[in-house]
Scaffold this active site. Structure first.
Site, short mmCIF file in Angstrom:
data_model
loop_
_atom_site.label_atom_id
_atom_site.label_comp_id
_atom_site.label_asym_id
_atom_site.label_seq_id
_atom_site.Cartn_x
_atom_site.Cartn_y
_atom_site.Cartn_z
N ASP A 67 -54.47 12.99 -76.98
CA ASP A 67 -54.32 11.54 -77.16
C ASP A 67 -53.93 11.06 -75.92
O ASP A 67 -53.33 11.77 -74.92
CB ASP A 67 -53.63 11.32 -78.42
CG ASP A 67 -52.34 12.26 -78.54
OD1 ASP A 67 -51.87 12.73 -77.56
OD2 ASP A 67 -51.84 12.45 -79.58
N ASN A 137 -44.62 13.96 -90.13
CA ASN A 137 -45.44 13.45 -91.23
C ASN A 137 -46.95 14.10 -91.51
O ASN A 137 -47.52 13.77 -91.99
CB ASN A 137 -45.66 11.94 -91.34
CG ASN A 137 -46.56 11.71 -89.74
OD1 ASN A 137 -46.82 12.62 -89.24
ND2 ASN A 137 -46.53 10.57 -89.59
N HIS A 139 -48.99 14.66 -89.08
CA HIS A 139 -49.94 14.48 -88.25
C HIS A 139 -50.30 15.35 -87.29
O HIS A 139 -49.56 16.32 -86.84
CB HIS A 139 -49.87 13.04 -87.50
CG HIS A 139 -48.66 12.70 -86.43
ND1 HIS A 139 -48.08 11.85 -85.99
CD2 HIS A 139 -48.48 13.84 -85.64
CE1 HIS A 139 -47.55 12.14 -84.98
NE2 HIS A 139 -47.61 13.46 -84.73
N GLU A 144 -52.86 9.87 -87.85
CA GLU A 144 -51.55 9.53 -88.88
C GLU A 144 -51.87 10.10 -90.38
O GLU A 144 -53.24 10.05 -90.78
CB GLU A 144 -51.25 8.08 -88.83
CG GLU A 144 -50.38 8.01 -87.46
CD GLU A 144 -49.40 8.46 -87.09
OE1 GLU A 144 -48.86 9.56 -87.74
OE2 GLU A 144 -48.45 7.91 -86.31
P1 PGA Z 1 -43.20 17.11 -80.96
O1 PGA Z 1 -44.40 16.13 -81.43
O2 PGA Z 1 -43.51 18.22 -80.21
O3 PGA Z 1 -42.47 16.09 -79.86
O4 PGA Z 1 -42.29 17.07 -81.95
C1 PGA Z 1 -45.25 16.92 -82.24
C2 PGA Z 1 -46.41 15.76 -82.76
O5 PGA Z 1 -46.14 14.74 -82.88
O6 PGA Z 1 -47.57 16.24 -82.69
#
Ligand code: PGA
Length: 268
Positions: A67, A137, A139, A144
């Protein structure tokens, strides 16, 4: 799903680095799917270290990131291009012309940009190994909750939870983008192998939903239940809400025995 539970986050990173080095030493033109966020930083440190001390070469590697923020300049310190340069690209021998992120600025049509990212992945033969983190969450990428399980690269509006989770990365006065281009869930599912890393207690509920919850757009990572080669690397804290931990640990031991007997085999 292959679920592997490690004592700590460092061991998760070491194991992930082992997967990446296996691929890039064995395949002539490997294609990596890369992720940003806090979790893969220790993986990238391990890879840089392997490059510097053990000659691990990225010269034939192409990469596609999951992304990128919408309408952000590559040289903005908050762009995921900057993140990748800082944590990996500038410290290894990868040809940065072969590193791709799903970009889109205000003058570009996000649908056209999404389709062209998909075409670009296909034209290089598809992703061999996709690195993933997981949001609190559930994702994956910026898919999302409620993202279609058949989604492709497109523009997404980030949820308030993701914006809050990521706000720690922005300094006061710095603008936090609320939209991003992301590979879709179907794009991720097309990768030959997916390697999801999750560490820390704040991921425990999402990890539980992903592994033992229903297949649901409300937990996008649950789509990996349908992936042929999904490997889930967890530290103890991220695994803490799983009821069958003993089984996963035992099954992993059995897998290791099989690998020792027959050799480790990846169908890249
Ligand atoms: P993080 O993010 O490694 O900063 O916890 C993971 C994600 O949102 O895919």
């Amino acid at each position: 799903m292959q679920i592997i539970i490690f004592d700590d986050a460092e061991q998760v990173a070491e194991n992930a680095a082992h997967w990446v080095s296996e691929l890039i030493t064995k395949k002539a033109k490997p294609v990596l799917g890369l992720a940003t966020g806090s979790t893969p930083i220790s993986l990238y440190k391990q890879l840089v270290n392997k490059h510097k001390t053990a000659g691990l070469s990225f010269s034939n590697v192409s990469s596609f990131n999951l992304d990128e923020y919408h309408n952000i300049n590559a040289d903005n310190s908050q762009s995921y291009r900057s993140f990748m340069k800082e944590n990996l690209f500038d410290h290894v021998d990868i040809d940065q012309k072969n590193t791709f992120l799903p970009t889109c600025n205000n003058e570009q049509n996000p649908r056209v940009q999404g389709l062209s990212y998909e075409d670009n992945i296909k034209s290089l033969g598809g992703i061999d190994l996709q690195i993933l983190g997981i949001g609190a969450n559930g994702h994956i990428g910026f898919n999302e909750p409620t993202s279609s399980l058949s989604s492709r690269t497109r523009i997404k509006t980030l949820t308030q939870q993701t914006l809050t989770d990521n706000s720690r990365l922005f300094k006061e006065g710095e603008e936090q983008p609320s939209m991003a281009m992301t590979m879709g869930i179907a794009t991720i599912m097309d990768a030959r192998y997916v390697l999801l890393m999750a560490t820390g207690e704040n991921k425990a509920k999402a990890v539980k939903d992903m592994i033992t919850g229903a297949l649901s757009a409300m937990c996008p990572a649950s789509a990996l239940q349908m992936h042929e080669n999904a490997v889930i690397l967890l530290d103890k804290a991220a695994a803490s809400q799983l009821e069958d931990q003993e089984y996963y640990i035992w099954a992993d031991k059995q897998h290791r025995k099989i690998n020792e007997t027959y050799g480790f085999y990846h169908n890249y």
